[in-house]
Design an enzyme around this catalytic site. Structure first.
Site, PDB file in Angstrom:
ATOM      1  N   SER A  98    -131.260  58.000 -16.670  1.00 25.18           N
ATOM      2  CA  SER A  98    -129.601  58.037 -17.370  1.00 25.18           C
ATOM      3  C   SER A  98    -129.150  59.143 -16.680  1.00 25.18           C
ATOM      4  O   SER A  98    -129.791  60.120 -16.155  1.00 25.18           O
ATOM      5  CB  SER A  98    -129.616  57.970 -18.664  1.00 25.18           C
ATOM      6  OG  SER A  98    -128.443  58.360 -19.059  1.00 25.18           O
TER       7      SER A  98
ATOM      8  N   TYR B 218    -131.857  61.432 -26.956  1.00 27.64           N
ATOM      9  CA  TYR B 218    -131.821  60.452 -25.868  1.00 27.64           C
ATOM     10  C   TYR B 218    -131.800  61.235 -24.569  1.00 27.64           C
ATOM     11  O   TYR B 218    -132.818  60.981 -23.570  1.00 27.64           O
ATOM     12  CB  TYR B 218    -130.406  59.859 -25.844  1.00 27.64           C
ATOM     13  CG  TYR B 218    -130.166  58.859 -24.962  1.00 27.64           C
ATOM     14  CD1 TYR B 218    -130.701  57.580 -24.939  1.00 27.64           C
ATOM     15  CD2 TYR B 218    -129.494  59.143 -23.538  1.00 27.64           C
ATOM     16  CE1 TYR B 218    -130.719  56.745 -24.070  1.00 27.64           C
ATOM     17  CE2 TYR B 218    -129.077  58.128 -22.726  1.00 27.64           C
ATOM     18  CZ  TYR B 218    -129.737  56.834 -22.871  1.00 27.64           C
ATOM     19  OH  TYR B 218    -129.501  55.975 -21.898  1.00 27.64           O
TER      20      TYR B 218
END
Length: 268
Positions: free
Chosen positions: A148, A161
């Site tokens: 990401s 995350y």
């Protein structure tokens, strides 16, 4: 046909990015072992590729295998079943992931552990299974891992995350060094917001606006303002195209790379 005769394992195959990638790779001649928690999702193989892009002929080159990426035994069994059904594994797209919000203070112990279990440890277990199969046949291969932009620059209010996605980068670089002499390439993708249910939801809009009154229009405006290019989010097929390139021989000397798919976010 850029992947003619290739066998590719895809984890998280039932999600927006996973299903779009299955469809794209099938279009280019690959055979696909589509791994997900199908028993929980109650999805049929025919549902792997929304938008109706998979032909009846291509559908014969895809098998749905039930496997949780946190379960090493299930992963090993799924990879073995893929080899039996489709042939020796040439590539893998390790894409399974979850998204839990929370900053340093508000992230619960459970959310922290669940996020690392799936987004980091699950990648390690998946990679161990698929590269074990590649080592066995000795022809090399390619592994693409979904990280990401949060794995490159952090993300406020997404502590677990971002930590997991940064961890994936370290794992990828170590794998690239270890497996390069065997002809196995390993790279990570770093998407910005993508038009999938995991990212584009009212819950996510309220999290970003820090308000129960947050709307999808608010979320679109926030996403658009983050990018250099005039777009709020990417289509899952944009990610699928990058996966295709990294799995193909066109990227045969690309390894150890962190590839942003970010509409210019990281340099804005």
């Amino acid at each position: 046909m850029r992947l003619e005769g290739k066998v590719v394992v895809v984890t998280g195959a039932g999600g927006g990015i996973g299903s779009a990638t299955c469809a794209r790779l099938l279009d280019e001649g690959a055979s696909i072992a589509a791994l997900d928690r199908w028993s929980e999702q109650s999805l049929a193989t025919a549902d792997l590729a929304p938008r109706g892009t998979v032909s009846a002929q291509a559908a014969g080159r895809i098998v749905a295998l039930d496997a949780d990426v946190t379960d090493a035994t299930a992963l090993e069994a799924a990879v073995a079943a893929a080899g039996t059904a489709l042939g020796e594994i040439d590539g893998a797209f390790l894409n399974a992931g979850i998204l839990r919000g929370g900053n340093l203070q508000t992230t619960t112990d459970k959310d922290w552990q669940d996020t690392l279990d799936v987004n980091l440890t699950g990648v390690w277990k998946s990679a161990r299974a698929v590269t074990g199969a590649m080592r066995a046949h000795g022809r090399g291969g390619s592994v693409v891992i979904t990280s990401s932009i949060s794995g490159l620059r952090g993300a406020q209010d997404f502590a677990a995350y971002a930590a997991a996605k940064h961890g994936v980068v370290g794992l990828m670089r170590s794998m690239a060094q270890e497996l390069g002499p065997l002809g196995i390439r390993v790279n990570t993708l770093h998407p910005t917001s993508v038009d999938t249910p995991m990212v584009n939801s009212l819950e996510h809009a309220q999290r970003w606006t820090k308000s129960t009154g947050g709307t999808m229009a608010d979320l679109e405006a926030i996403y658009r303002a983050r990018h250099l290019l005039p777009v709020a989010w990417l289509d899952p097929r944009d990610i699928a195209n990058a996966v295709l390139w990294l799995l193909s021989d066109e990227a045969r000397y690309v390894t150890g790379v962190t590839l942003p798919l970010d509409a210019g976010l990281c340099v804005k």
